[in-house]
Design an enzyme around this catalytic site. Structure first.
Site, PDB file in Angstrom:
ATOM      1  N   HIS A 185      71.187 -46.662  43.017  1.00  0.00           N
ATOM      2  CA  HIS A 185      70.200 -47.367  41.496  1.00  0.00           C
ATOM      3  C   HIS A 185      68.723 -46.863  41.329  1.00  0.00           C
ATOM      4  O   HIS A 185      67.988 -47.768  40.903  1.00  0.00           O
ATOM      5  CB  HIS A 185      70.518 -48.948  41.710  1.00  0.00           C
ATOM      6  CG  HIS A 185      71.977 -49.570  41.787  1.00  0.00           C
ATOM      7  ND1 HIS A 185      72.130 -49.533  39.837  1.00  0.00           N
ATOM      8  CD2 HIS A 185      72.515 -49.986  42.202  1.00  0.00           C
ATOM      9  CE1 HIS A 185      73.761 -50.172  40.218  1.00  0.00           C
ATOM     10  NE2 HIS A 185      73.771 -49.892  41.332  1.00  0.00           N
ATOM     11  N   TYR A 204      74.048 -57.177  43.127  1.00  0.00           N
ATOM     12  CA  TYR A 204      74.216 -55.590  42.839  1.00  0.00           C
ATOM     13  C   TYR A 204      72.580 -55.157  42.928  1.00  0.00           C
ATOM     14  O   TYR A 204      71.625 -55.855  43.098  1.00  0.00           O
ATOM     15  CB  TYR A 204      74.371 -56.261  41.022  1.00  0.00           C
ATOM     16  CG  TYR A 204      73.973 -55.087  40.291  1.00  0.00           C
ATOM     17  CD1 TYR A 204      75.118 -54.239  39.761  1.00  0.00           C
ATOM     18  CD2 TYR A 204      72.409 -55.230  39.160  1.00  0.00           C
ATOM     19  CE1 TYR A 204      75.055 -53.252  39.271  1.00  0.00           C
ATOM     20  CE2 TYR A 204      72.876 -53.878  38.742  1.00  0.00           C
ATOM     21  CZ  TYR A 204      73.658 -53.054  38.421  1.00  0.00           C
ATOM     22  OH  TYR A 204      73.752 -52.230  37.824  1.00  0.00           O
TER      23      TYR A 204
HETATM   24 MG    MG Z   1      74.668 -46.395  39.171  1.00  0.00          MG
END
Ligand code: MG
Length: 438
Positions: free
Chosen positions: A244, A190
């Site tokens: 991110h 992630y």
């Molecule tokens: Mg996102």
């Protein structure tokens, strides 16, 4: 004197609402009897997984008529629960649930200090439950009250990833075989890509020995991997990639410039929300579409980006900005300025919030795409009516209101669990041990 006499007469007649006002309420609600909020219940559940879902059930004076809304906040769950129980509930009981906009506005100002994630989650829980009540009362899905459907179903984007370009390309092909057209592709774990493996790189003594994020490595590696994926899968899938918020300034700009030829559907959050002014420079540099704002909580964050056409998709989470009422306004604003919505629905999100986004999406010309989310099978027992995903499209239950219910006994079998450390968002670190913005 006259007013006092009228007031006294009304009190003697045993009516809290003067007759003329009651008549006005009745006229406004098309002859339906007056409605009040009788009770408010906060329901927290792990959802049969490690979720920290928080739902609000607003119970009205009409027997059997109630609504549910989502106020889930994975990282400050207890704060939202306390705000709902101790502050919203006593304020809300006795009010008229028909007046969604007025209740939203007055609850927004009820706290004097406005915006921020916890306040917005509280607003959202109330707002969605009120829309649910209104839809049930009308006998219609909420989207009918928002103007009706403008599309047949809500397209979603899939999440795939691989440790390298080859495995990521295979994952994209598998997703396409399952019927997906919009596919987000990530590398490694992630938020992966651009990490030095544990122990690699020159580290400070006694500092972070684990994997460490390095911006220039990301800018060098990830566009190259995306290029290899595109070469393998062709132009058919609409590819997305989420940075991110890991990049800063010119590194973010350079990343966008490098992927321009790949015709990405969007790149997401190349910058942290604290640095949104950089989008002006990125816009002048390249045509890579920008999806921005997963963690936005204040209109001042998204307003200039939409109205100055600096981004292509606004990524707010419906429950993070205060519910359906503001989400519909954002979708309308997007329509006017040629930006689109891409409501954030992944990760720890819940089925009620997923459906709230669905009702806005399916009724809004300003819609772009919604993020997908899969839940454990037991969720259909806890929350019957949870939306279904088939070949990349989201389908609501079609029932009145949001179209979802909550089985409180089933929810109670899966109590919410807050870790001893409070359950914080896990931060990545750089080579020198400093935190990386998520
Ligand atoms: Mg996102």
């Amino acid at each position: 004197m006259t007013n006092r006499r009228h007031f006294a007469k009304a009190m003697l007649a045993g009516s809290a609402i003067p007759a003329a006002a009651a008549q006005e309420v009745s006229r406004r609600t098309a002859g339906l009897p007056p409605l009040t909020i009788k009770d408010v219940r906060v329901i927290a559940t792990s959802g049969g997984g490690n979720y920290r879902w928080i739902f609000l059930k607003i119970i009205t004076s009409e027997p059997g008529l109630y609504g549910i809304g989502s106020g889930s906040n994975h990282y400050q769950a207890q704060a939202v629960i306390a705000a709902l129980e101790n502050h919203l509930k006593p304020w809300l009981i006795g009010k008229d649930p028909n007046q969604i906009e007025d209740l939203w506005q007055s609850s927004h100002l009820r706290t004097y200090w406005r915006n921020g994630p916890v306040n917005n989650n509280v607003l959202s829980a109330m707002d969605m439950a009120l829309w649910d009540i209104k839809g049930k009362r009308a006998g219609m899905p909420v989207y009918e009250l928002l103007g009706g459907r403008v599309r047949d179903a809500v397209p979603l984007y899939d999440h795939v990833g691989g440790k390298d370009a080859s495995s990521a390309a295979e994952a994209v092909q598998r997703s396409m075989a399952d019927g997906w057209r919009f596919i987000r592709v990530q590398f490694g774990a992630y938020g992966g890509g651009g990490f030095l493996p544990p122990g690699q790189g020159t580290r400070p003594e006694g500092g972070n020995a684990g994997s460490a994020f390095d911006e220039e490595t990301y800018v060098e590696q990830v566009p190259r991997m995306l290029e290899q994926v595109r070469a393998r899968v062709g132009m058919e899938p609409k590819l997305c990639h989420d940075v991110h918020s890991h990049l800063q300034g010119m590194n973010a700009a350079e990343f966008c410039r490098r992927v321009q030829a790949l015709q990405m559907f969007f790149v997401e959050d190349v910058l942290a929300p604290e640095q949104i002014q950089w989008y002006r420079h990125i816009r002048q540099l390249c045509t890579t579409p920008q999806a921005v704002g997963e963690v936005f909580t204040h209109p001042f964050e998204y307003l200039p980006l939409i109205t100055e056409r600096l981004i292509d998709f606004v990524r707010c989470r419906v429950s993070g900005i205060g519910g359906i009422t503001p989400a519909k306004k954002i979708a309308t604003l997007c329509e006017a300025f040629g930006t689109r919505t891409a409501f954030q629905e992944g990760g720890e999100n819940d089925p009620v919030n997923q459906l709230a986004a669905y009702h806005v999406d399916i009724s809004s010309p300003g819609f772009g795409i919604q993020e997908e989310n899969h839940f454990p099978p037991v969720v259909r027992e806890i929350l019957p009516g949870t939306a279904e995903i088939r070949k990349g499209y989201l389908y609501g239950s079609g029932k009145p209101g949001l179209g979802i219910d909550i089985d409180e006994a089933a929810a109670a079998r899966f109590p919410i669990r807050i870790p001893h450390d409070g359950g914080p968002y896990r931060l990545d670190r750089g080579v020198d041990g400093s935190v990386v913005k998520p």
